[in-house]
Design an enzyme around this catalytic site. Sequence first.
Site, PDB file in Angstrom:
ATOM      1  N   GLU A 293       8.390 -35.741  21.202  1.00  0.00           N
ATOM      2  CA  GLU A 293       6.836 -35.610  20.957  1.00  0.00           C
ATOM      3  C   GLU A 293       6.703 -33.903  20.357  1.00  0.00           C
ATOM      4  O   GLU A 293       7.645 -33.244  20.548  1.00  0.00           O
ATOM      5  CB  GLU A 293       6.173 -35.520  22.386  1.00  0.00           C
TER       6      GLU A 293
ATOM      7  N   HIS B 151      -6.494 -34.596  22.376  1.00  0.00           N
ATOM      8  CA  HIS B 151      -5.298 -35.560  21.651  1.00  0.00           C
ATOM      9  C   HIS B 151      -5.765 -35.706  20.320  1.00  0.00           C
ATOM     10  O   HIS B 151      -6.860 -36.208  19.875  1.00  0.00           O
ATOM     11  CB  HIS B 151      -5.125 -36.709  22.482  1.00  0.00           C
TER      12      HIS B 151
ATOM     13  N   ARG C 183      -0.080 -29.672  19.594  1.00  0.00           N
ATOM     14  CA  ARG C 183      -1.352 -30.485  19.383  1.00  0.00           C
ATOM     15  C   ARG C 183      -2.778 -29.729  18.933  1.00  0.00           C
ATOM     16  O   ARG C 183      -3.535 -30.403  18.414  1.00  0.00           O
ATOM     17  CB  ARG C 183      -1.620 -31.039  21.084  1.00  0.00           C
TER      18      ARG C 183
ATOM     19  N   HIS D 287      -8.577 -35.044  26.026  1.00  0.00           N
ATOM     20  CA  HIS D 287      -7.558 -35.867  26.744  1.00  0.00           C
ATOM     21  C   HIS D 287      -7.101 -35.105  27.964  1.00  0.00           C
ATOM     22  O   HIS D 287      -6.633 -35.911  28.849  1.00  0.00           O
ATOM     23  CB  HIS D 287      -6.388 -35.655  25.683  1.00  0.00           C
TER      24      HIS D 287
ATOM     25  N   ARG E 157      -1.272 -27.282  26.520  1.00  0.00           N
ATOM     26  CA  ARG E 157      -0.286 -28.051  27.391  1.00  0.00           C
ATOM     27  C   ARG E 157       0.646 -28.336  26.382  1.00  0.00           C
ATOM     28  O   ARG E 157       0.451 -29.083  25.426  1.00  0.00           O
ATOM     29  CB  ARG E 157      -0.836 -28.960  28.270  1.00  0.00           C
TER      30      ARG E 157
END
Length: 538
Positions: free
Chosen positions: A115, A236, A281, A342, A377
Amino acid sequence: MICKSDYLVIGSGIAGLSFARKVAPYGSVNVVAKKLACDTNTNLAQGGIAAVMGTDDTLEEHVQDTLASGQGLCHEDAVRIVVGAGPAMIEELQGLGVPFTAQVDHPDLPELGREGGHSHRRIIHAKDMTGQAVQKVLAENCLANPAISMHELHLALDLLTERDKDGSLRVIGAWVLDRDQGVLKAFLAKTVVLATGGSGKVYLYTTNPDGATGDGLAIGWRAGAKAMDMEFVQFHPTCLYHPKLRNFLISEAVRGEGGVLINREGVPIMKDHPQGDLAFRDVVALAIDREMKRSGAPCVFLDITHKDPAFVKERFPKIYDTCLSVGIDITVEPIPVVPAAHYQCGGLMVDTYGRTNLKGLYSIGEVSATGLHGANRLASNSLLEALVMADRAAQAAREESERLPFPPEKEPPHWPTARLGHAPSEAVLIAHSWDEIRRFMWNYVGLVRSDQRLGMARKRLSLVKAEIDDFFRNFEVDYDLVEVRNIAVVADLIIESAIARKESRGLHYSLSWPDRDDLRFKKDTILRNASPSILPVA
Ligand code: SIN
């Protein structure tokens, strides 16, 4: 009605249930869940659990990736503790029977997904339904444990506190609304753990389930717990854009396996970024937002059609089936996607054992802020954090429970469902308040902020909040009213934290302060409640 136990757990996701099973050998446990025990944020988590299990990977590299993602605000002690405990946590879940996807050539080893922001493949997963697999095993484990009582359809309204002999405030339980019976119960315990998950419903568009209304955050705040870093809301990059199916996440693992973000002309959006589609992100979500504003298109697309259809169906069965159910075959056409709220990176401030500033009160999982996430995060670090912090909070709560006497009994007030003379809730007013907050939060306090937008949000919220307080005093209290009251607290904490941070960093991007300012703002935003107020005792 009074329900007593040694430990009270509010919330039934991965954090709450892990905590419950760890303290169960040492005392009785009540778990309260406002919906069915499995209707949680955890249950929707697709990606997985980040942990160093590969032979070419190291704990130090996972630590460094997490610190880089957090952009100067991670607490390094928390990062090292959580990352360091990762492999043991995975082994524990394997021992409980969680069916993680195994490598084809080495069925005894977990397959490692990739990811954004991770320098290695390190996401342990159960196809694209990791949260569901973990939740199921933990729930079965807890339900089979005679020391644990599960109370579904029970919504905590406020904490119960008392002054200790030394004058400090001690949390001794919670007022809980039993939806089926329509009565208010007092749950009393030596220690109380908030594990209620996140607050995505404060925004118009979110990947979170309906229950993500920041309940634990709001009740902790009202009792006097401190909040930290609430401006850092993670959007997200890829929520499905489809009128029939809102809230459906398209996992970052799709990009991890080669999915490419393109605009409607087919041009790759992330082509100029060194990490491409697997950039952090905050970077990807902002790039999509810019592209949508540039082109006027309502969405962008995620294209995985170049991969073997058999692989796509096997690796992402949930995403494949769900998209197909609304007419999108992801093996032959790109998926329309938009960013959506998210994850709440901030929360109730806790130490590395999940202790809040209030005696007897712990907070674990998304509702808490350990400092692991900093300003952004790292993907799939949150289920890991929930497991590790549940384990550590269980140790601390066990020790504290041995020292603390059992709290004195308190009868619940004849309130709120049976409040004679109070009007039934006016659904239309509550729905309007809810809608208003979520819209201005999306428009003014979303991916792109400015002093002017934040000021406008603050003004609007003060009006809506006053109305909600009025409803709360005068209406019969139901779930919707309790949730909107909590959402208003979450909105307030996000707005005030965002106003305080006069720079751009990680997930907080301000047009008024576009640069990062390490000199003045390389620090957490900590908010204290100047006037804690919880439900009065009868
Ligand atoms: C995802 O599957 O993209 C979500 C994982 C996460 O948010 O950590």
